[in-house]
Design an enzyme around this catalytic site. Structure first.
Site: not given
Length: 431
Positions: A167, A209, A246, A289, A316, A341, A370-371, A392
């Site tokens: 990802q 992102e 990730d 991740e 995560d 998060k 977050r996205s 991040k």
């Protein structure tokens, strides 16, 4: 006393064009805090619930008017007259009012927006920056650090419409003297990568992102083009800049196997860990991740056994910022780092508890966006105020990502040497 006199909720838009919750907390004396809840694309099954309306006639079912009504109704009623500086008490009132394990009655998006807005109002009341107030709430007043950014410059998986399975491919400017220099290095690599991709006739459109999302033939190809860009930008890979992945492996975990459709390969649990280990031997990857599915605890034990002494293994979806799950991971020697998060757990107090628990166990804590984001830059203050050491928050484009970097620039300017940038020392297995 920082007396709360009003709480206001509203529906606003996030960076993906979906509604989210924004809250204001008003105090006596005219002090106001405002914050918005982010939203994820690849989500852990045990995350706190993001309450959506489900009314298909409005925002395709993604409206948040129910969550907003919870802010303007029961949450407002419960918090009026309370002290905004008593963060743990406020958060507990909302948690008790909700009364569910995953906040599915009021919505984690409603509770979190109010929780963060209250912290901002309290900081304003105390006449201090948010990061300083967070440090006090964390029991570490005056202890700051500028975070090493994990910059997501190339996207695959759920964050992009391409055939790359992993990802996120990230660069970490560990050789920088300070955060300002780290940001410059990342920006130069980002722009150089655009030229490299363009020169190969590949797409330079960006994902959620802000990272590029070209159609590459394999995950190794993604690493190769990043290596080319780093070197063309004038930096040395492994010294000036390290790499992080990730995998978001839960997204391609099917029937007990890891199905890398883009590569046409299927791995069993240990086989996929071995595949990742081989990548770390070819490239200076120092952090991975979600290298396995959130339910594959036996696989995580093996991955930690073969890589945990040298590579930062970040949970995560595995831990979802939840101290109960993190406790199990610590007791079983699973992973060595946690992604943090806010909206996975749903309140500032619970977020700080997860960071403290991780640090006490020798795990690192990586603060994350977050996205689906907004211009809210609270995570920048969280990273500095807890001295987490890593953040991040996406690539070097899209204002929803850059807002966090700009806030970190302002904080570094204010704090100077009081907030050191420690580079590689912040990353588990690299000190």
């Amino acid at each position: 006393m920082a007396k709360i006199i009003n709480v206001i909720g509203r529906e606003i838009m996030d960076s993906r064009g979906n509604p989210t919750v924004e809250a204001e907390v008003h105090l006596e004396g005219g002090f106001i805090g405002m914050a918005a809840a982010p939203s994820g694309a690849s989500t852990g099954s045990r995350e706190a619930l993001e309450l959506r309306d489900g009314d298909k006639s409005r925002y395709l079912g993604k409206g948040v008017l129910t969550a907003v009504a919870n802010v303007n109704g029961p949450i407002r009623t419960a918090l009026i007259g309370k002290d905004a500086t008593a963060q743990a008490e406020l958060d507990q009132i909302m948690i008790d009012l909700d009364g569910t394990e995953n906040k599915d009655k009021l919505g984690a998006n409603a509770i979190l927006a109010v929780s963060l807005a209250a912290a901002k109002a309290a900081a304003a009341f105390k006449g201090m920056p948010l990061y300083a107030h967070i440090a006090e709430l964390n029991g570490t007043p005056g202890q700051y650090a500028m975070p090493v950014p994990m910059m997501n410059i190339l996207n695959g998986g759920e964050h992009a419409d391409n055939n790359v399975d992993i990802q996120e491919f990230m660069v970490q400017p560990v050789g920088a003297k300070n955060f300002r220099e780290a940001l410059r290095m990342g920006a130069e690599i980002f722009h150089t990568l655009k030229k490299v991709l363009h020169g190969k006739g590949l797409s330079t459109s960006v994902g959620d992102e802000g990272g590029f999302a070209p159609n590459l033939s394999s995950n190794a190809d993604a690493l190769a083009v990043i290596k080319e860009a780093v070197e063309l930008a004038g930096y040395k890979l492994g010294t000036d800049v390290t790499l992080a992945l990730d995998c978001a492996a839960s997204e391609f975990y099917k029937d007990g196997k890891y199905d890398l459709a883009g590569e046409g390969k299927v791995f069993d649990s240990n086989g996929f860990s071995d595949f990742l280990k081989s990548l770390t031997e070819q490239y200076p990857i120092v952090s991975i991740e979600d290298g396995l599915d959130e339910s594959d605890w036996d696989g995580w034990a093996y991955q930690t056994q073969i890589m945990g002494d040298k590579i930062q293994l970040v949970g995560d979806d595995l831990f979802v910022t939840n101290t109960k799950i993190l406790t199990r991971g610590i007791e079983n020697g699973i992973a060595n780092s946690i992604l943090i998060k806010f909206n996975q757990i749903g309140s500032l107090t619970e977020t700080l508890a997860a960071i403290r628990m991780a640090k006490a166990a020798g795990y690192t804590a990586v603060i994350s966006h977050r996205s689906g984001e907004t211009e809210d830059a609270t995570i920048a203050d969280l990273a500095v105020g807890t001295a987490a050491g890593q953040i991040k928050t996406g690539s070097l484009c899209r204002s929803d990502r850059v807002a966090k970097y700009n806030q970190l620039l302002r904080i570094e300017e204010q704090l100077g040497e009081k907030a050191p940038y420690r580079g590689l020392k912040e990353i588990k297995g690299q000190a």
